[in-house]
Design an enzyme around this catalytic site. Structure first.
Site, PDB file in Angstrom:
ATOM      1  N   ASP A   1       0.748  -1.078   0.080  1.00 28.19           N
ATOM      2  CA  ASP A   1      -0.208  -0.055  -0.295  1.00 28.19           C
ATOM      3  C   ASP A   1       0.873   1.174  -0.106  1.00 28.19           C
ATOM      4  O   ASP A   1       1.890   1.363   0.610  1.00 28.19           O
ATOM      5  CB  ASP A   1      -1.013   0.031   1.351  1.00 28.19           C
ATOM      6  CG  ASP A   1      -1.879  -1.199   1.334  1.00 28.19           C
ATOM      7  OD1 ASP A   1      -2.042  -1.804   0.201  1.00 28.19           O
ATOM      8  OD2 ASP A   1      -2.632  -1.307   2.182  1.00 28.19           O
ATOM      9  N   VAL A   2       0.293   2.293  -0.541  1.00 28.33           N
ATOM     10  CA  VAL A   2       1.157   3.782  -0.593  1.00 28.33           C
ATOM     11  C   VAL A   2       1.530   4.195   0.665  1.00 28.33           C
ATOM     12  O   VAL A   2       2.517   4.786   0.522  1.00 28.33           O
ATOM     13  CB  VAL A   2       0.410   4.645  -1.475  1.00 28.33           C
ATOM     14  CG1 VAL A   2      -1.006   5.107  -1.016  1.00 28.33           C
ATOM     15  CG2 VAL A   2       1.131   5.726  -1.914  1.00 28.33           C
TER      16      VAL A   2
END
Length: 238
Positions: A103-104
């Site tokens: 995930d970012v």
């Protein structure tokens, strides 16, 4: 090594593109046109594409500590840069990608390579490759909630949770063998908790170096690469 694989590794093209070159008669082995993709290239044989000699290049295998705010994909968007921004200048002519997503807003281990087959195997559910995460939650998690994690289903399929170990009141070490979109956050959300910090510390036998800082990277050792390949029964000579 099969001729189509030899070309794929030499030219950094897909096996499909390599087969097309072979089918069109643009490939010679030791001076003779070969139109069989399954032809085994023997030691000492020269392979040419349109008169140019080609040889397989060594694949790149990197450990990257992805910082928060970077995408684990090769495409950028208007808001976030790709992890490639951290390594691009060192490998300008290589088509690198990550083996699995992160995930970012998460940080931690990304395995970066141009070895498509290894990346595919490491992320395929068949091989059940473990991914280890340190997860900090919005509040303390109880023992009963911890047990319920093993019963969580997403899209009517059980989450492949191997182990959930409480490190402190609000921090859990979670080991999974799958990589569905936002799977860790959704897993804990299912038992009433929000993830406020997420760090991946291990993929298979490869553990993020303890002294590594976000944004830093290094090449894997030969032994580390061998262990990853052994884990998913990948023999690149085939």
């Amino acid at each position: 090594m099969r001729l189509d694989k030899y070309l794929s590794k030499s030219l950094h093209i897909s096996r499909k593109e390599a087969k097309e070159l072979i089918r069109e008669g643009r490939v010679k082995v030791s001076g003779k046109v070969v139109k069989q993709a399954e032809y085994r290239v023997k030691e000492g044989e020269e392979v040419e594409v349109e008169g140019k000699s080609v040889k397989p290049k060594k694949n790149v295998y990197l450990m990257l500590y992805k910082p928060k705010g970077y995408l684990s994909t090769t495409e950028e968007d208007k808001k976030y840069p790709s992890f490639l921004e951290l390594i691009r200048e060192h490998f300008p002519s290589r088509k690198l990608f990550s083996a699995g997503r992160l995930d970012v807003d998460a940080e931690g281990l990304l395995l970066i390579t141009d070895d498509g087959e290894l990346a595919h195997r490491l992320t395929h559910p068949k091989w059940k490759v473990e991914k280890e995460y340190i997860v900090r939650l919005d509040r303390d998690i109880g023992d009963e909630e911890l047990k319920k994690l093993y019963e969580v289903k997403l899209e009517e399929k059980p989450v492949q949770l191997v182990k959930a170990e409480k490190l402190s009141g609000d921090t859990v070490k979670a080991i999974l063998t799958e990589g569905r979109h936002h799977v860790v956050k959704r897993l804990f959300k299912a038992v009433g908790h929000n993830v406020v910090y997420l760090k991946r510390t291990r993929v298979g036998n490869l553990r993020l170096d303890e002294n590594m800082e976000p944004g830093e990277w290094r090449e894997l050792t030969e032994e580390e690469v061998k262990e990853l390949k052994r884990l998913v029964k990948y023999n690149p000579q085939n």
